[in-house]
Design an enzyme around this catalytic site. Sequence first.
Site, PDB file in Angstrom:
ATOM      1  N   HIS A  13     -15.977  62.989 -20.875  1.00 25.98           N
ATOM      2  CA  HIS A  13     -16.314  61.867 -21.750  1.00 25.98           C
ATOM      3  C   HIS A  13     -15.771  60.529 -21.242  1.00 25.98           C
ATOM      4  CE1 HIS A  13     -12.267  62.661 -23.649  1.00 25.98           C
ATOM      5  NE2 HIS A  13     -12.272  61.354 -23.731  1.00 25.98           N
ATOM      6  N   GLY A  45      -7.112  56.452 -23.843  1.00 25.56           N
ATOM      7  CA  GLY A  45      -6.753  56.115 -22.463  1.00 25.56           C
ATOM      8  C   GLY A  45      -5.956  57.210 -21.789  1.00 25.56           C
ATOM      9  N   ASN A  46      -5.306  58.090 -22.604  1.00 24.38           N
ATOM     10  CA  ASN A  46      -4.621  59.257 -22.046  1.00 24.38           C
ATOM     11  C   ASN A  46      -5.605  60.328 -21.598  1.00 24.38           C
ATOM     12  OD1 ASN A  46      -1.831  58.686 -23.984  1.00 24.38           O
ATOM     13  ND2 ASN A  46      -1.585  59.509 -21.925  1.00 24.38           N
ATOM     14  N   SER A  47      -6.831  60.281 -22.107  1.00 24.27           N
ATOM     15  CA  SER A  47      -7.813  61.313 -21.805  1.00 24.27           C
ATOM     16  C   SER A  47      -7.999  61.475 -20.305  1.00 24.27           C
ATOM     17  CB  SER A  47      -9.159  60.962 -22.442  1.00 24.27           C
ATOM     18  OG  SER A  47      -9.085  61.010 -23.837  1.00 24.27           O
ATOM     19  N   ASP A  91     -15.620  69.476 -21.136  1.00 23.71           N
ATOM     20  CA  ASP A  91     -15.146  68.093 -21.128  1.00 23.71           C
ATOM     21  C   ASP A  91     -14.331  67.799 -19.871  1.00 23.71           C
ATOM     22  OD1 ASP A  91     -14.950  65.496 -22.019  1.00 23.71           O
ATOM     23  OD2 ASP A  91     -13.200  65.862 -23.283  1.00 23.71           O
ATOM     24  N   GLY A  96     -23.681  84.277 -26.682  1.00 25.36           N
ATOM     25  CA  GLY A  96     -23.617  83.962 -28.108  1.00 25.36           C
ATOM     26  C   GLY A  96     -22.481  84.601 -28.863  1.00 25.36           C
ATOM     27  N   VAL A  97     -21.276  84.590 -28.245  1.00 27.61           N
ATOM     28  CA  VAL A  97     -20.100  85.179 -28.889  1.00 27.61           C
ATOM     29  C   VAL A  97     -19.082  84.086 -29.188  1.00 27.61           C
ATOM     30  CG1 VAL A  97     -18.052  86.586 -28.449  1.00 27.61           C
ATOM     31  CG2 VAL A  97     -20.309  87.507 -27.973  1.00 27.61           C
TER      32      VAL A  97
END
Length: 353
Positions: free
Chosen positions: A96, A200-202, A126, A255-256
């Site tokens: 992101h 900003g830590n992301s 992500d 699908g679990v």
Amino acid sequence: MTLLKLVSNDNSSTEAVSTPPSTTDLSVTDAVLLDAYSQTVMQVAEKVSPSVVNIEVYQAQQGRSQRGQWRRQDEAKGNGSGFIITPDGYILTNSHVVSGASRIEVTLADGRKLSAELVGDDPDTDLAVIRIHAAQLAPVTMGDSASVRVGQVAIAIGNPYGFQATVTAGVVSALGRSFRSRSGRLIDDVLQTDAALNPGNSGGPLVNSRGEVIGVNTAVILPAQGICFATAVNTAKFVAARLIKDGKIQRGYIGVVGQNTPLHRRLVRFHDLLVESGVLVISTEPGSPAQQTGLHQGDVIIGFGNRPIANIDDLHRYLAEHPLGVRSSITILRGTEKVALPIVPEAVKGARG
């Protein structure tokens, strides 16, 4: 601290008498421990900070010039953090942070500012990899998130609000958390920490007391304080390797919804299993391969094809490597019985892997 004092009586015998620790003894001990903790954080910061970068992203916009002509211009979209994982300039960050960017600029700890290219992006975890071309780069040391324990020291380094190389410290609050990524897919095996994270830590590293990366800082629960999350480094290492190799990850889907669970030793010995843990099925999605093959809530996945499955990371790796639409078998424990069921992984549908 308990001290033993020997006291003589008239019969020349002795007895042990405990004396409470003095206030001075406690304060000295506390000071030593606090100083050791401070030294640890300082050493980790000195070791890891040179590997942490500030990432600025720009997005193309259409604007009019003074003469009224349309022209393209890059406008700042935001910033985040990342860290160097190889000497030749590969950098790991959050999806992101760089998603949709037309231009990416990286500022190193020594002040150098460089253009970066997007190598690969995986919204489902992500995570993303970008690359710069520069000399004298300092890659991090990657740890093992499987060895992380609740309560151990966790140190986050990043660039919140653009303040470069900001260090916060806390502990690992919980293991095996799950939260939903922006793509809608649940990210499993996530570390929870109370080390303060801010915008900003992301994309910055979460490291242990030895300066080894144990997670990639990802999310904060607002308005709560001290509830922050990082993608486990074992997941990050797998994703980064695939992105560097192929630029993307093509996943299978069964699908679990599941979570890691230990297995009883008697079951491990009775069935002569190669794993001591598995993936507990919490639910299956309607119409999914898992539901069609007969997986139920409470089943424990312990194998896929010929590969043992000890945790969710193992399951994700298998689904990322197994050809789509090809029949395989999934091995489960249903109560005390070991069962093999046929299953055909499909193309990922965006909600689950």
